[in-house]
Enzyme design. Structure first.
Site, short mmCIF file in Angstrom:
data_model
loop_
_atom_site.label_atom_id
_atom_site.label_comp_id
_atom_site.label_asym_id
_atom_site.label_seq_id
_atom_site.Cartn_x
_atom_site.Cartn_y
_atom_site.Cartn_z
N TYR A 146 0.92 -1.22 -0.06
CA TYR A 146 -0.05 -0.16 0.09
C TYR A 146 0.77 1.23 0.03
O TYR A 146 0.40 2.33 -0.21
CB TYR A 146 -0.97 -0.18 1.22
CG TYR A 146 -1.86 -1.08 1.22
CD1 TYR A 146 -2.07 -1.97 0.21
CD2 TYR A 146 -2.65 -1.19 2.26
CE1 TYR A 146 -2.85 -3.08 0.49
CE2 TYR A 146 -3.49 -2.36 2.60
CZ TYR A 146 -3.81 -3.17 1.37
OH TYR A 146 -4.56 -4.29 1.45
N HIS B 195 0.87 -11.40 1.95
CA HIS B 195 -0.45 -10.76 1.25
C HIS B 195 -1.08 -11.72 0.29
O HIS B 195 -2.59 -11.51 0.17
CB HIS B 195 0.12 -9.49 0.54
CG HIS B 195 -0.89 -8.39 0.11
ND1 HIS B 195 -0.60 -6.95 0.30
CD2 HIS B 195 -2.23 -8.38 0.22
CE1 HIS B 195 -1.64 -6.28 -0.02
NE2 HIS B 195 -2.65 -7.02 -0.13
N1 LIG Z 1 -5.79 -8.69 1.49
C1 LIG Z 1 -6.07 -8.23 0.49
O1 LIG Z 1 -5.60 -8.74 -0.61
C2 LIG Z 1 -6.80 -6.99 0.30
C3 LIG Z 1 -7.58 -6.89 -0.97
C4 LIG Z 1 -8.30 -5.43 -1.01
C5 LIG Z 1 -8.47 -4.82 0.34
N2 LIG Z 1 -7.90 -5.13 1.46
C6 LIG Z 1 -7.86 -4.45 2.62
O2 LIG Z 1 -9.40 -3.99 2.75
C7 LIG Z 1 -9.78 -2.74 3.05
C8 LIG Z 1 -11.08 -2.64 2.38
O3 LIG Z 1 -11.08 -2.84 1.00
P1 LIG Z 1 -11.34 -1.94 -0.18
O4 LIG Z 1 -10.66 -0.50 0.54
O5 LIG Z 1 -10.77 -2.71 -1.18
O6 LIG Z 1 -12.81 -1.90 -0.20
P2 LIG Z 1 -14.27 -1.65 0.49
O7 LIG Z 1 -13.97 -1.13 1.94
O8 LIG Z 1 -15.19 -2.49 0.33
O9 LIG Z 1 -14.82 -0.21 -0.14
C9 LIG Z 1 -14.07 0.94 -0.29
C10 LIG Z 1 -14.79 1.84 -1.07
O10 LIG Z 1 -16.14 2.09 -0.76
C11 LIG Z 1 -16.22 3.62 -0.66
N3 LIG Z 1 -16.99 3.57 0.62
C12 LIG Z 1 -16.42 3.82 1.91
N4 LIG Z 1 -17.37 3.85 3.02
C13 LIG Z 1 -18.61 3.95 2.26
C14 LIG Z 1 -19.92 4.39 2.55
N5 LIG Z 1 -20.00 4.37 3.75
N6 LIG Z 1 -20.94 4.43 1.47
C15 LIG Z 1 -20.34 4.47 0.21
N7 LIG Z 1 -19.16 4.20 -0.27
C16 LIG Z 1 -18.30 4.10 0.86
C17 LIG Z 1 -14.62 4.18 -0.66
O11 LIG Z 1 -14.71 5.60 -1.15
P3 LIG Z 1 -14.32 6.65 -0.32
O12 LIG Z 1 -12.77 6.29 0.21
O13 LIG Z 1 -14.05 7.87 -1.20
O14 LIG Z 1 -15.27 6.93 0.80
C18 LIG Z 1 -13.73 3.12 -1.49
O15 LIG Z 1 -14.11 3.55 -2.60
C19 LIG Z 1 -8.34 -2.12 2.12
O16 LIG Z 1 -8.49 -0.96 2.36
C20 LIG Z 1 -7.33 -2.90 2.72
O17 LIG Z 1 -6.95 -2.52 3.95
C21 LIG Z 1 -7.11 -6.28 1.55
#
Ligand SMILES: NC(=O)c1ccc[n+]([C@@H]2O[C@H](COP(=O)([O-])OP(=O)(O)OC[C@H]3O[C@@H](n4cnc5c(N)ncnc54)[C@H](OP(=O)(O)O)[C@@H]3O)[C@@H](O)[C@H]2O)c1
Length: 283
Positions: free
Chosen positions: A47, A105
């Site tokens: 990240y 990861h």
């Molecule tokens: N282990 C892995 O391979 C892996 C893969 C992916 C993710 N992750 C981890 O999981 C975390 C979460 O996954 P993610 O960030 O991919 O996806 P997510 O949390 O499902 O969704 C994030 C997206 O949704 C939006 N969002 C957040 N809160 C919201 C709400 N209340 N209403 C509407 N939209 C909203 C955000 O936009 P805004 O920022 O504009 O609010 C962002 O575009 C990551 O940040 C990371 O730490 C791990």
């Protein structure tokens, strides 16, 4: 806040995801999340924000023991004999003496998982990581990792939201009491406008995001780590502890499950534990 207990550690069921949160705005988002009440932060070397995450933690003034900090080593950087150096680099960027959780990861297509897990065990024994977990591990790889590690693991961080069935991974984790950390819990916004989530949300005056997060953390052994860079959403995503879904509502949301996998890069395992994906993978 609610907690899960694993290997004598208390882990907040709701953590803060940090993918794409970098620079001043990224540091501000993490700092704001801590101010709102998040006590678990998920980052990764990939990240490229461990420095900002560490600065936000330092600026919060909280005691180290009040926070649960997880990071991950990139799949390309899992050479077993370099894992100790990778962990040291992450700790230096974070400005911490230890992380609460370290994960590969992704399972490496190159380095044998048994050797990777043994190297991670050595890092844990040095005190640099309180717990070792897995990320994006299908069941077969999980079993291999568990055997090689030879000590209790934390669990598996995998994509999990109402549109992706993770029952096979969950059943395997339940056998040993490990946890499933739901990454991509909001399906990156794909849940917006869902009629079932909207209808249940209307009953509780909650958004579809809040209903989804509540559904996740109400399940046995499940943690969720939503990400947002916007203050209002960071706060709203945390406001899920003043109501509870009824069993029938949990089941209605559970019935939405399917094969919508949003993250499936070239280096992902060929066959996921998920019935909808298998025919395509076999072809
Ligand atoms: N282990 C892995 O391979 C892996 C893969 C992916 C993710 N992750 C981890 O999981 C975390 C979460 O996954 P993610 O960030 O991919 O996806 P997510 O949390 O499902 O969704 C994030 C997206 O949704 C939006 N969002 C957040 N809160 C919201 C709400 N209340 N209403 C509407 N939209 C909203 C955000 O936009 P805004 O920022 O504009 O609010 C962002 O575009 C990551 O940040 C990371 O730490 C791990």
């Amino acid at each position: 806040m609610l907690y899960q207990t694993i290997n004598n550690a208390r882990v907040p069921v709701l953590g803060f995801g940090t993918w794409h949160l970098r620079g001043d705005s990224g540091r501000d988002a993490v700092r704001y999340a801590i101010d709102v009440g998040y006590r678990s932060i998920d980052t990764a070397s990939r990240y490229e924000n461990e420095v900002e995450v560490g600065q936000a933690i330092a600026a919060s003034g909280l005691k180290r023991s009040d926070l649960f900090v997880a990071t991950k080593i990139r799949y390309l950087e899992l050479e077993p004999d370099k894992i100790e150096a990778r962990m040291r680099e992450s700790l230096d960027r974070l400005g911490l003496d230890y992380v609460d959780l370290i994960m590969p990861h992704w399972p490496s297509p190159t380095f044998p998982i048994g050797d990777v897990m043994k190297a991670l065990r050595a890092v844990q024994e040095k005190g640099w990581a309180r717990q070792v977990g897995m990320s994006n591990f299908p069941v077969a790889v999980m079993r291999e990792a568990i055997t090689a590690f030879g000590a209790p693991l934390f669990g598996n961080q995998v994509e999990y939201h109402p549109y992706l069935d993770q029952s096979a991974v969950m059943a395997e984790l339940h056998k040993t009491g490990m946890l499933l950390t739901a990454c991509i819990p909001l399906a990156r916004g794909a849940i917006e406008g869902d009629p079932v989530l909207t209808a249940i949300g209307a009953k509780y005056s909650k958004t579809v995001a809040q209903i989804t997060l509540r559904w996740l953390i109400q399940q046995r052994g499940v943690l969720a780590i939503p990400k947002s860079g916007q203050h209002a959403r960071i706060k709203a995503n945390f406001e899920i502890f003043d109501f509870a879904l009824e069993p029938g509502e949990m089941a209605r949301i559970g019935a939405l499950r399917g094969g919508k996998r949003l993250v499936n890069p070239d280096w992902a395992p060929v066959v996921w534990d998920q019935p909808w994906a298998e025919p395509a993978a076999i072809v």
